[in-house]
Design a protein around this motif. Structure first.
Motif, short mmCIF file in Angstrom:
data_model
loop_
_atom_site.label_atom_id
_atom_site.label_comp_id
_atom_site.label_asym_id
_atom_site.label_seq_id
_atom_site.Cartn_x
_atom_site.Cartn_y
_atom_site.Cartn_z
N GLN A 108 0.80 -1.16 -0.13
CA GLN A 108 0.07 -0.25 -0.15
C GLN A 108 0.70 1.40 0.22
O GLN A 108 0.08 2.81 -0.56
CB GLN A 108 -1.00 0.33 0.72
N GLN A 109 2.10 1.12 0.49
CA GLN A 109 2.93 2.35 0.94
C GLN A 109 3.30 2.58 -0.63
O GLN A 109 3.30 3.57 -1.42
CB GLN A 109 4.55 2.13 1.98
N GLN A 110 4.12 1.34 -1.10
CA GLN A 110 4.96 1.48 -2.79
C GLN A 110 3.54 2.09 -4.12
O GLN A 110 3.75 3.60 -4.46
CB GLN A 110 4.63 0.19 -3.07
N ALA A 111 2.53 1.63 -3.29
CA ALA A 111 0.87 2.55 -4.33
C ALA A 111 0.70 3.73 -4.43
O ALA A 111 0.13 4.18 -4.83
CB ALA A 111 -0.05 0.77 -4.51
N SER A 112 1.37 4.74 -3.26
CA SER A 112 0.41 5.44 -2.47
C SER A 112 1.14 6.79 -3.16
O SER A 112 2.35 6.47 -3.62
CB SER A 112 0.78 5.75 -0.94
N ASP A 113 0.79 8.14 -3.38
CA ASP A 113 1.21 9.26 -3.30
C ASP A 113 1.96 10.18 -2.65
O ASP A 113 3.60 11.00 -3.27
CB ASP A 113 0.17 9.85 -4.73
N LYS A 114 1.66 9.33 -1.61
CA LYS A 114 2.11 10.37 -0.62
C LYS A 114 2.15 9.86 1.39
O LYS A 114 1.38 9.33 1.03
CB LYS A 114 1.78 11.75 -0.42
N VAL A 115 3.00 9.39 1.60
CA VAL A 115 2.62 9.44 3.06
C VAL A 115 2.48 10.11 4.39
O VAL A 115 2.89 10.74 3.91
CB VAL A 115 3.50 8.08 4.04
N LEU A 116 0.81 9.82 4.47
CA LEU A 116 0.88 11.27 5.87
C LEU A 116 1.60 11.49 7.20
O LEU A 116 1.48 11.74 7.68
CB LEU A 116 -0.48 11.21 5.44
#
Length: 191
Positions: free
Chosen positions: A103-111
């Protein structure tokens, strides 16, 4: 099949607090929702939809603001994986962390993210909050998402709460927090 799954879960959680009491806080504007098969419970916003079903690896629950099948935009999905060490090349902890890493790799930005934390009842939780873009037949859609993985024994629960960023306001955050206090197992598990 459902009785065998419920019996297996009862044996797995024997002696753990999560198998005993499915009481949850139900704030105003919510209704208690029984999680079929495991007899768990969650506070569902009263106007939201509920559906569930079996998967090859366990069970799946969906609580959504929009009717399922109508292009769900704001929802909470809970997926239970059982017999994880038998079907995966990982320990349950490594499997849970692998799902979060995807999920982290597929994200645009980690909040935000949280480290593995022991919970009541023998489960461990790790979380991730991101912004990401999903592509489907209608094009690209941006989402704000909170992901959590809970693991114990040979079982992993993966929880995802997603909403469009324009809808991610104080009310949506409150809904996410209230629904995150679900109980995966109830006192009638296996009965």
């Amino acid at each position: 099949m459902m009785k065998a799954l419920a019996l297996w879960l009862l044996i797995l959680t024997a002696g753990q607090a999560l198998a005993g009491d499915a009481t949850i806080a139900v704030p105003d504007g919510y209704v208690p929702q029984r999680l079929d098969v495991t007899d768990g419970a969650i506070a569902r916003p009263k106007d939201w939809y509920y559906s569930n079903g079996g998967t090859p690896s366990g069970w799946f629950w969906l609580i959504s603001k929009e009717p399922p099948g109508d292009g769900v935009h704001t929802d909470m999905r809970i997926q239970m994986f059982i017999h994880v060490s038998q079907g995966a090349k990982y320990t349950v902890e490594t499997f849970a962390q692998h799902v979060l890493a995807e999920q982290q790799q597929a994200s645009d930005k980690v909040l935000s993210a949280c480290a593995p934390t022991p919970m009541d009842g023998g489960f461990t939780r790790q979380c991730l909050e991101v912004e990401r873009t999903f592509k489907d037949a209608d094009g690209a859609r941006r989402y704000h998402a909170q992901y959590s993985a809970f693991w114990s024994g040979d079982t992993v629960f993966f929880v995802a709460f997603e909403a469009p960023p324009v809808d991610w306001n104080d009310e949506t955050k409150t809904i996410a927090v209230n629904m995150a206090a679900f109980r995966p197992f109830g006192p009638n598990l296996g009965k």
